[in-house]
Write a protein that holds these residues in place. Structure first.
Motif, PDB file in Angstrom:
ATOM      1  N   ALA A   1      63.384  70.860  75.393  1.00 17.89           N
ATOM      2  CA  ALA A   1      63.017  69.743  74.512  1.00 17.89           C
ATOM      3  C   ALA A   1      61.506  69.661  74.357  1.00 17.89           C
ATOM      4  CB  ALA A   1      63.569  68.435  75.072  1.00 17.89           C
ATOM      5  N   VAL A   2      60.780  69.956  75.441  1.00 14.55           N
ATOM      6  CA  VAL A   2      59.309  69.957  75.374  1.00 14.55           C
ATOM      7  C   VAL A   2      58.825  71.132  74.526  1.00 14.55           C
ATOM      8  CG1 VAL A   2      57.163  70.102  76.704  1.00 14.55           C
ATOM      9  CG2 VAL A   2      59.132  68.833  77.632  1.00 14.55           C
ATOM     10  N   ALA A   3      59.290  72.335  74.851  1.00  9.86           N
ATOM     11  CA  ALA A   3      58.831  73.531  74.130  1.00  9.86           C
ATOM     12  C   ALA A   3      59.159  73.448  72.641  1.00  9.86           C
ATOM     13  CB  ALA A   3      59.467  74.775  74.741  1.00  9.86           C
ATOM     14  N   ASN A   4      60.359  72.989  72.325  1.00  6.50           N
ATOM     15  CA  ASN A   4      60.789  72.938  70.924  1.00  6.50           C
ATOM     16  C   ASN A   4      60.020  71.897  70.122  1.00  6.50           C
ATOM     17  OD1 ASN A   4      62.733  74.778  71.743  1.00  6.50           O
ATOM     18  ND2 ASN A   4      64.411  73.305  71.769  1.00  6.50           N
ATOM     19  N   SER A   5      59.457  70.906  70.795  1.00  7.21           N
ATOM     20  CA  SER A   5      58.811  69.791  70.099  1.00  7.21           C
ATOM     21  C   SER A   5      57.390  70.117  69.653  1.00  7.21           C
ATOM     22  CB  SER A   5      58.794  68.552  70.998  1.00  7.21           C
ATOM     23  OG  SER A   5      60.100  68.120  71.271  1.00  7.21           O
TER      24      SER A   5
ATOM     25  N   GLU B   1      71.594  77.370  71.924  1.00  7.93           N
ATOM     26  CA  GLU B   1      71.789  75.916  72.018  1.00  7.93           C
ATOM     27  C   GLU B   1      70.543  75.227  72.552  1.00  7.93           C
ATOM     28  OE1 GLU B   1      76.162  75.065  73.435  1.00  7.93           O
ATOM     29  OE2 GLU B   1      75.410  76.900  74.409  1.00  7.93           O
ATOM     30  N   LEU B   2      69.899  75.863  73.531  1.00 11.50           N
ATOM     31  CA  LEU B   2      68.692  75.278  74.110  1.00 11.50           C
ATOM     32  C   LEU B   2      67.563  75.207  73.083  1.00 11.50           C
ATOM     33  CD1 LEU B   2      68.818  77.083  77.560  1.00 11.50           C
ATOM     34  CD2 LEU B   2      69.112  74.626  77.184  1.00 11.50           C
TER      35      LEU B   2
ATOM     36  N   GLY C   1      75.935  74.829  81.129  1.00 13.83           N
ATOM     37  CA  GLY C   1      76.827  75.448  80.158  1.00 13.83           C
ATOM     38  C   GLY C   1      76.180  75.776  78.836  1.00 13.83           C
ATOM     39  N   MET C   2      74.839  75.813  78.800  1.00 14.11           N
ATOM     40  CA  MET C   2      74.133  76.028  77.533  1.00 14.11           C
ATOM     41  C   MET C   2      73.499  77.417  77.490  1.00 14.11           C
ATOM     42  SD  MET C   2      72.406  72.292  76.857  1.00 14.11           S
ATOM     43  CE  MET C   2      72.170  72.623  75.112  1.00 14.11           C
ATOM     44  N   ARG C   3      73.653  78.066  76.345  1.00 13.45           N
ATOM     45  CA  ARG C   3      73.026  79.360  76.113  1.00 13.45           C
ATOM     46  C   ARG C   3      71.727  79.177  75.348  1.00 13.45           C
ATOM     47  NH1 ARG C   3      76.333  83.482  77.474  1.00 13.45           N
ATOM     48  NH2 ARG C   3      78.538  82.980  77.805  1.00 13.45           N
ATOM     49  N   LEU C   4      70.984  80.282  75.200  1.00 23.47           N
ATOM     50  CA  LEU C   4      69.643  80.205  74.633  1.00 23.47           C
ATOM     51  C   LEU C   4      69.632  79.555  73.249  1.00 23.47           C
ATOM     52  CD1 LEU C   4      66.639  80.810  74.749  1.00 23.47           C
ATOM     53  CD2 LEU C   4      67.128  83.135  73.963  1.00 23.47           C
TER      54      LEU C   4
END
Length: 319
Positions: free
Chosen positions: A277-281, A21-22, A16-19
């Motif tokens: 979570a990996v990419a954003n970190s 939010e991700l 239920g998550m869009r870009l």
């Protein structure tokens, strides 16, 4: 975008998550001693002589010399794999290529790289590095010693990557400082942990990286190895103590080299929030490539994969 709408799963692989939010997902709270844990393992790995042995492979390819490879990792673990050398040009770069949780039965001959020595290691317990009683089945392999934080098999797999780098450096000393890493799914998650602490790796590509944000990974319905870990947690209830030290998103915060990360909006095997979570970190030098889906066939997948392949080629051609 063509995110799949028809699928056989009893849960929504987009959660239920869009870009937007991700892209806002942050890594989990990290355990005390995370750096000390990994730095000690890295120092131990650097002391290991990989003692690589090369032999002519039965596999052949018009663009590559193909060699079978065996080297030693930590705990005297014998790792099997392949070394590709270009038939034309000079070896100016090195690349270690990780695999998914299905293992690997041959090298990827279509990598868009030139003038590069490429090692394809099979991490301990899988494919050419099978080692009973470690199971080759991902659903069991991922549980091997999960109750022992210091000897959980995923840590050994990270060390196998470090020893692949040591093998390249031993065979071709002039490649020092010019060695990259590329890995997908299992290999993406293990790669994040390896790159975070190995200053010999100068750039990396992670696709659909696993092992990110372990608290979420334990909660979000999934298939494959993540489901196996969730079932173990439901029965034993103590798995997070180990998994917090094997979190690819926590490790990614330490990465300081250029990165290209491919993440999916729909994925039944590696939940997109965990991938993001990996990419954003990754704090800097990170380009994020968005795929409509991962671990699932979808319309337009060939075009997206071709575009990503071009990006990978450009990325590893950079100095």
């Amino acid at each position: 975008m063509s995110i799949p709408t028809a699928h056989p799963f009893d849960f929504d692989p987009t959660y239920g998550m869009r870009l937007g939010e991700l892209l806002a997902i942050e890594p989990p709270e990290e355990p005390e001693g995370f750096d000390a844990f990994w730095e000690a393992r890295y120092r131990k790995a650097l002391m290991v002589d990989p003692r690589p042995v090369l032999s002519r492979s039965e596999l052949t390819h018009p663009d590559w010399h193909v060699l079978d490879l065996v080297y030693f990792s930590t705990d005297a673990f014998k790792i099997g794999g392949w070394l590709l050398l270009p038939r034309e040009g000079q070896v100016k770069r090195g690349l270690v290529v990780g695999h998914g949780y299905g293992g690997r039965d041959q090298p990827d001959f279509n990598l868009p790289v030139e003038d590069t020595a490429v090692i394809f290691p099979c991490c301990r317990g899988l494919s050419l590095s099978r080692h009973p009683p470690i199971s080759e089945n991902p659903s069991w392999h991922v549980l091997h010693d999960i109750d022992k934080p210091n000897s959980y098999i995923i840590g050994g797999c990270v060390e196998d990557i470090w020893l692949a780098v040591s093998t390249l450096a031993a065979l071709y000393p002039w490649l020092s400082g010019h060695i990259g890493y590329s890995g997908i799914s299992f290999g993406g998650g293990v790669g994040a942990m390896a790159i975070a602490y190995d200053e010999r790796i100068d750039r990396g590509h992670l696709a659909l990286p696993s092992f990110g944000h372990q608290p979420l990974r334990l909660k979000l319905p999934s298939v494959g190895s993540a489901q196996s870990v969730q079932e173990y947690q439901a029965e034993h209830g103590n798995v997070l103590e180990t998994l917090r030290f094997y979190d690819a998103a926590t490790a990614a915060r330490r990465i300081e080299v250029p990165m290209l990360t491919a993440v999916a909006l729909f994925d039944p095997s590696v939940a997109p929030p965990c991938q993001f979570a990996v990419a954003n970190s990754i704090p800097k030098y990170n380009e994020i490539f968005i795929l409509d889906a991962g671990h699932f066939d979808y319309p337009g997948s060939a075009e997206q994969e071709a575009a990503l392949r071009d990006k990978i080629g450009q990325f590893f051609r950079m100095p």
